[in-house]
Every structure is written in structure tokens, then in C-alpha cells.
Motif scaffolding. Structure first.
Motif, PDB file in Angstrom:
ATOM      1  N   UNK A 141      24.972  42.981  35.945  1.00 23.85           N
ATOM      2  CA  UNK A 141      24.015  43.706  36.794  1.00 23.85           C
ATOM      3  C   UNK A 141      24.677  44.156  38.101  1.00 23.85           C
ATOM      4  N   UNK A 142      25.991  43.942  38.201  1.00 29.95           N
ATOM      5  CA  UNK A 142      26.809  44.324  39.364  1.00 29.95           C
ATOM      6  C   UNK A 142      26.345  43.640  40.650  1.00 29.95           C
ATOM      7  N   UNK A 143      26.009  42.369  40.510  1.00 32.79           N
ATOM      8  CA  UNK A 143      25.588  41.548  41.642  1.00 32.79           C
ATOM      9  C   UNK A 143      26.832  41.060  42.390  1.00 32.79           C
ATOM     10  N   UNK A 144      26.953  41.430  43.658  1.00 34.35           N
ATOM     11  CA  UNK A 144      28.137  41.071  44.438  1.00 34.35           C
ATOM     12  C   UNK A 144      28.232  39.570  44.688  1.00 34.35           C
ATOM     13  N   UNK A 145      27.096  38.907  44.838  1.00 34.27           N
ATOM     14  CA  UNK A 145      27.119  37.455  45.031  1.00 34.27           C
ATOM     15  C   UNK A 145      27.679  36.755  43.794  1.00 34.27           C
ATOM     16  N   UNK A 146      27.364  37.277  42.615  1.00 37.81           N
ATOM     17  CA  UNK A 146      27.895  36.703  41.378  1.00 37.81           C
ATOM     18  C   UNK A 146      29.409  36.906  41.313  1.00 37.81           C
ATOM     19  N   UNK A 147      29.874  38.059  41.773  1.00 34.89           N
ATOM     20  CA  UNK A 147      31.317  38.293  41.803  1.00 34.89           C
ATOM     21  C   UNK A 147      31.997  37.308  42.744  1.00 34.89           C
ATOM     22  N   UNK A 148      31.429  37.130  43.923  1.00 33.11           N
ATOM     23  CA  UNK A 148      31.988  36.175  44.886  1.00 33.11           C
ATOM     24  C   UNK A 148      32.022  34.768  44.302  1.00 33.11           C
ATOM     25  N   UNK A 149      30.955  34.395  43.637  1.00 33.81           N
ATOM     26  CA  UNK A 149      30.872  33.074  43.012  1.00 33.81           C
ATOM     27  C   UNK A 149      31.946  32.927  41.936  1.00 33.81           C
ATOM     28  N   UNK A 150      32.068  33.921  41.081  1.00 33.16           N
ATOM     29  CA  UNK A 150      33.066  33.910  40.012  1.00 33.16           C
ATOM     30  C   UNK A 150      34.468  33.814  40.595  1.00 33.16           C
ATOM     31  N   UNK A 151      34.741  34.606  41.598  1.00 33.84           N
ATOM     32  CA  UNK A 151      36.058  34.598  42.238  1.00 33.84           C
ATOM     33  C   UNK A 151      36.365  33.220  42.814  1.00 33.84           C
ATOM     34  N   UNK A 152      35.399  32.652  43.531  1.00 28.51           N
ATOM     35  CA  UNK A 152      35.601  31.325  44.130  1.00 28.51           C
ATOM     36  C   UNK A 152      35.820  30.249  43.067  1.00 28.51           C
ATOM     37  N   UNK A 153      35.130  30.358  41.957  1.00 35.73           N
ATOM     38  CA  UNK A 153      35.231  29.352  40.899  1.00 35.73           C
ATOM     39  C   UNK A 153      36.555  29.439  40.129  1.00 35.73           C
ATOM     40  N   UNK A 197      52.022  37.404  42.287  1.00 35.07           N
ATOM     41  CA  UNK A 197      50.908  36.636  41.734  1.00 35.07           C
ATOM     42  C   UNK A 197      49.614  36.974  42.456  1.00 35.07           C
ATOM     43  N   UNK A 198      49.653  37.025  43.776  1.00 41.70           N
ATOM     44  CA  UNK A 198      48.447  37.351  44.541  1.00 41.70           C
ATOM     45  C   UNK A 198      47.923  38.741  44.187  1.00 41.70           C
ATOM     46  N   UNK A 199      48.827  39.674  44.003  1.00 45.11           N
ATOM     47  CA  UNK A 199      48.428  41.023  43.610  1.00 45.11           C
ATOM     48  C   UNK A 199      47.816  41.026  42.208  1.00 45.11           C
ATOM     49  N   UNK A 200      48.432  40.291  41.296  1.00 44.90           N
ATOM     50  CA  UNK A 200      47.933  40.239  39.923  1.00 44.90           C
ATOM     51  C   UNK A 200      46.585  39.529  39.826  1.00 44.90           C
ATOM     52  N   UNK A 201      46.364  38.529  40.663  1.00 44.20           N
ATOM     53  CA  UNK A 201      45.054  37.863  40.693  1.00 44.20           C
ATOM     54  C   UNK A 201      43.985  38.878  41.101  1.00 44.20           C
ATOM     55  N   UNK A 202      44.259  39.638  42.145  1.00 42.87           N
ATOM     56  CA  UNK A 202      43.301  40.662  42.583  1.00 42.87           C
ATOM     57  C   UNK A 202      43.064  41.686  41.476  1.00 42.87           C
ATOM     58  N   UNK A 203      44.122  42.140  40.845  1.00 38.96           N
ATOM     59  CA  UNK A 203      43.996  43.102  39.747  1.00 38.96           C
ATOM     60  C   UNK A 203      43.176  42.532  38.596  1.00 38.96           C
TER      61      UNK A 203
END
Length: 64
Positions: free
Chosen positions: A12-24, A43-49
């Protein structure tokens, strides 16, 4: 939040869900990539990608 709920919210393109997923999962993804490339900056670049591609293609995820 369960993974199923997180995925539905990501779809549903929820930004809070993205933040949660990223943090997890950022550390898990980081450690898998660093073992392969052995370069911190790359590695940092590939994580972002990785997370960007996940977000852009989450609608194609079918749960498997």
C-alpha cells in the motif's frame, strides 16, 4: 507488526512500513552483503539499492 501485515502495508506504499522493514532487516542484509563484497562503502550502497528495489517491486511479491 507481523511480516504479513508489513508486506501488505508495503504494498500500500506505507512509508512507516518501509521504515519498519528497513530497521528490522538492514543489519541482516548488510552482513550478508559485506561477506560477499568485503568493502564497507560498496556494501552500504548495495544495502540502499536492495531496499529501494524491494520497495519498487513489492507489488510483484506473492508471499513465497
Amino acid at each position: 507488526m507481523t511480516e504479513a501485515v508489513m508486506i501488505k502495508r508495503l504494498q500500500d506504499h506505507n512509508e512507516d512500513a518501509f521504515d519498519y522493514c528497513y530497521d528490522m532487516y538492514k543489519n541482516l542484509v548488510y552482513f550478508h552483503i559485506i561477506k560477499i563484497v568485503k568493502n564497507k562503502e560498496l556494501t552500504e550502497e548495495l544495502v540502499q539499492d536492495t531496499f529501494l528495489k524491494m520497495y519498487q517491486n513489492i507489488d510483484k511479491f506473492d508471499g513465497r
